[in-house]
Structures are given as C-alpha cells and as structure tokens.
Motif scaffolding. Structure first.
Motif, mmCIF file in Angstrom:
data_model
loop_
_atom_site.group_PDB
_atom_site.id
_atom_site.type_symbol
_atom_site.label_atom_id
_atom_site.label_comp_id
_atom_site.label_asym_id
_atom_site.label_seq_id
_atom_site.Cartn_x
_atom_site.Cartn_y
_atom_site.Cartn_z
ATOM 1 N N SER A 51 0.938 -1.257 -0.306
ATOM 2 C CA SER A 51 -0.007 -0.094 0.160
ATOM 3 C C SER A 51 0.842 1.253 -0.073
ATOM 4 O O SER A 51 0.634 2.202 -0.779
ATOM 5 N N LEU A 52 2.176 1.497 0.813
ATOM 6 C CA LEU A 52 2.827 2.413 0.874
ATOM 7 C C LEU A 52 3.553 2.901 -0.666
ATOM 8 O O LEU A 52 3.455 3.846 -0.894
ATOM 9 N N ILE A 53 3.761 1.556 -1.243
ATOM 10 C CA ILE A 53 4.664 1.871 -2.388
ATOM 11 C C ILE A 53 3.530 2.284 -3.658
ATOM 12 O O ILE A 53 3.674 3.482 -4.365
ATOM 13 N N ILE A 54 2.425 1.801 -3.596
ATOM 14 C CA ILE A 54 1.564 2.024 -4.689
ATOM 15 C C ILE A 54 0.908 3.582 -4.301
ATOM 16 O O ILE A 54 0.799 4.424 -5.174
ATOM 17 N N ALA A 55 0.722 3.662 -3.000
ATOM 18 C CA ALA A 55 -0.022 4.908 -2.528
ATOM 19 C C ALA A 55 0.948 6.294 -2.848
ATOM 20 O O ALA A 55 0.735 7.173 -3.487
ATOM 21 N N GLY A 56 2.483 5.925 -2.754
ATOM 22 C CA GLY A 56 3.319 6.973 -2.865
ATOM 23 C C GLY A 56 3.351 7.395 -4.334
ATOM 24 O O GLY A 56 3.599 8.535 -4.813
ATOM 25 N N ALA A 57 3.587 6.451 -5.025
ATOM 26 C CA ALA A 57 3.704 6.628 -6.733
ATOM 27 C C ALA A 57 2.244 7.362 -7.100
ATOM 28 O O ALA A 57 2.524 8.248 -7.978
ATOM 29 N N THR A 58 1.405 6.891 -6.688
ATOM 30 C CA THR A 58 -0.083 7.383 -7.170
ATOM 31 C C THR A 58 -0.149 8.674 -6.891
ATOM 32 O O THR A 58 -0.712 9.686 -7.865
ATOM 33 N N VAL A 59 0.084 9.214 -5.737
ATOM 34 C CA VAL A 59 -0.260 10.427 -5.120
ATOM 35 C C VAL A 59 0.849 11.400 -5.855
ATOM 36 O O VAL A 59 0.490 12.520 -6.218
ATOM 37 N N VAL A 244 2.480 14.908 -0.269
ATOM 38 C CA VAL A 244 3.485 14.373 -1.107
ATOM 39 C C VAL A 244 3.301 14.890 -2.787
ATOM 40 O O VAL A 244 4.167 14.850 -3.315
ATOM 41 N N GLY A 245 1.981 15.143 -2.976
ATOM 42 C CA GLY A 245 1.672 15.421 -4.286
ATOM 43 C C GLY A 245 2.400 16.677 -4.868
ATOM 44 O O GLY A 245 2.527 16.963 -6.148
ATOM 45 N N VAL A 246 2.779 17.518 -3.957
ATOM 46 C CA VAL A 246 3.285 18.940 -4.204
ATOM 47 C C VAL A 246 4.835 18.561 -4.299
ATOM 48 O O VAL A 246 5.718 19.063 -5.089
ATOM 49 N N ILE A 247 5.327 18.193 -3.146
ATOM 50 C CA ILE A 247 6.791 18.047 -3.005
ATOM 51 C C ILE A 247 7.373 17.043 -4.063
ATOM 52 O O ILE A 247 8.479 17.585 -4.547
ATOM 53 N N ILE A 248 7.208 15.980 -4.125
ATOM 54 C CA ILE A 248 7.619 15.033 -5.071
ATOM 55 C C ILE A 248 8.054 15.396 -6.267
ATOM 56 O O ILE A 248 9.012 15.446 -6.997
ATOM 57 N N PRO A 249 6.915 15.811 -7.236
ATOM 58 C CA PRO A 249 7.057 16.175 -8.369
ATOM 59 C C PRO A 249 8.035 17.563 -8.469
ATOM 60 O O PRO A 249 8.714 17.435 -9.551
ATOM 61 N N ASN A 250 7.977 18.515 -7.576
ATOM 62 C CA ASN A 250 8.900 19.670 -7.725
ATOM 63 C C ASN A 250 10.119 19.316 -7.505
ATOM 64 O O ASN A 250 11.191 19.396 -8.036
#
Length: 315
Positions: A51-59, A244-250
């Motif tokens: 769940s952690l792996i999929i949720a982190g990637a999806t978000v 997560v959705g803001v930080i990681i893509p940046n």
C-alpha cells in the motif's frame, strides 16, 4: 543523483518495512518463521508495504499530472479541492447509501472528486493573469469550503467519527482483505505513462497542443479523470496524504527536468521511497506507538523542498 539509486533504495526500504513494528520479526527468521510471525508478515506487513509503495507512486504522479495540466507547480489533488470533493462524496455515500458496498462508495467519491476538480479548473480560468501563488490559494480556499460543508453535515448526522476513521490517512489499519482496492491505481499509473507525452504537450498550453494536432480539451479532461479516480481510490483505501503530491514532483523536476515522459517513473519511485521512509520513521521514533505518517511527511518534505529551492542549482 543516479537514477538507479531510486529502485535500489525502494527495495531496501520495502524489506526493512516488512520486519519492523510492534511485533518484531528478526530478518534471520526469514526462512524459519513461526506461525505467529507468518500471520503478522502476510496479514499486515506485506499489505502495508504494498500500500505504501502504490500510494506514494499514485499520489506523486497525480500531483505531477495536475501541475502540468494547470501549468502551476504548487497544485496537487490536496491543494485543488480534489480530495475534499472526494470526502464530500464519501459523506453522501454514508448518508444515502450506507448499506452499499465499498466499491459503490468509491464510485460516488470518484464522481464528486471529478466534478470538484473540473469546477476548480473552471474557477482558475476566471483568474486574471497567471499568478503562480493565486492558483493554489484558490484551491486551498475551495477545498476549505467543501471541507467545512463536510464537517458541518458530519456533525449534524453524527458521522464525524466514521469520517475520521475513513480519512485519517494511516497505514496502521491496513490488513489483508481491506486494501486490495488500491490495485486499481496500478493500471492507472500505466495509462498515465502512456499519455505522459501528451500531458506534457497539453501543459504547454492549448495553442501549442492544437498546433501539433492534439485534442487539447479531450486530453485535458482525460487527465482530470485519471486524477479523480486515483485520488478517490487512495482516499477510500488509505485516507488523505497531504504534501506528497506537491513536494515529490517539484523535487524530481528540479533534478531531472520537466519532460513528463522522462520523469514520470522517477516521480513514482521517489514518491514510494519517500512514503515508505516516512512510514518507517513513524514506527521507529516512539515505539511501540506510531506517529501519524502525515506529520513525518510534512516535516521532512518541507525541509527537503526548502533546501532544494535555496540550493537552486540541483539538477
């Protein structure tokens, strides 16, 4: 940073995630697990790590697509009212379809998430100019209004506790049989990768997209559809995961560029690594209790993001 570090880090962190927690499972027991250790490993640890792996990637990927579609680096499903709209959908499902299946409730949450995202896009088109800070500000206000409505009716119908248990964004309750819906996100991630080039072009504007023959409005709407489905799936299965959705893509964009076709997989891997790491820390800092993972995400993410902004030359 070498790209091969990300998958290696994810594998190592995933293995570590399987063997830490309230019930200690020594890694030396891997091939000689007791009955209790097998039960803990397959019933909670494996579902939690997946769940952690999929949720982190999806978000993270949802945030990346939304930032391209809105041409704003500070927009994500959590700052555009998408998650709050999905929460409103969950409230409606609890009020009027309380006996329905989780799949039915998820469909209602998805419908509200999609409509809320489309409404947000319509709102920001009314803004004069393209102020980078005004767009997420409108999104936060839009989400706050919807969140206030949800809270008001949740209090009115005594559903606050139910809503909190659904939406707290915790992985501590993930067990076998309660998380499988998150697998819906996997084909969505594949579709996102296949459309990455088109999303990149659409992110350059309608004039650019139409000049090379792309159907701007259809692809734009399709992107919002993917975001709504993935966001509602994560919300129903895990709960809210802010930042997560803001930080990681940046961070990925600063290091590897803006072409989505080249950065989408890196963004997914980075989101998974970041979320697994935060979850491990949430279990290790104050054992046997768990600190909310959203708190760890906020602290670490903010520090890293500010550091990269100040450093400037990271690429």
């Amino acid at each position: 940073m070498r790209r091969s570090i990300l998958p290696i880090s994810l594998i190592l962190l995933a293995i570590l995630s399987l063997f830490i927690g309230v019930k200690s499972i020594p890694i030396t027991h891997l091939f000689d697990l007791t009955h209790q250790e097998q039960l803990v490993l397959w019933s909670t640890r494996v579902p939690r790590t997946i769940s952690l792996i999929i949720a982190g990637a999806t978000v993270s990927v949802s945030g990346l697509i939304m930032q391209h579609l809105t041409q704003n680096r500070f927009v994500s499903p959590t700052t555009a009212g998408t998650m709050d709209s999905a929460r409103l959908g969950m409230l409606v499902a609890m009020l009027f379809f309380s006996d329905s299946s989780i799949l039915m409730k998820s469909l209602i949450a998805f419908l509200f998430a999609f409509l809320g995202t489309v409404l947000f896009i319509r709102l920001i088109r009314l803004l004069p100019g393209k102020n980078q800070l005004m767009v997420p500000l409108v999104g936060v206000m839009f989400g706050s209004v919807i969140g206030s409505i949800v809270t008001f009716f949740a209090y009115q119908y005594q559903l606050v506790q139910n809503m909190t248990s659904w939406l707290q964004g915790s992985f501590s309750t993930i067990t076998k049989g309660s998380y499988e819906m998150i697998y819906i996100s996997v084909p969505l991630l594949i579709v996102c990768y296949l459309y990455a080039y088109k999303f990149t072009i659409v992110g350059m504007g309608e004039e650019m997209a139409t000049s090379i023959g792309l159907k701007y409005k259809q692809i734009h709407l399709f992107g919002l559809l993917l975001i709504a489905i993935s966001s509602s799936t994560i919300l129903v299965t895990i709960g809210g995961l802010p930042f997560v959705g803001v930080i990681i893509p940046n961070i990925v964009s600063m290091m590897y560029g803006d072409h989505m076709k080249h950065t989408l997989v890196l963004t997914a891997l980075s989101g998974s690594v970041f979320l697994v790491l935060c979850d491990i820390l949430s279990r290790m800092i104050y054992p046997p209790y768990e600190i909310p993972v959203s708190l760890i995400v906020g602290i670490l993410g903010s520090i890293i993001f500010i550091y990269l902004l100040v450093r400037g030359d990271a690429k």
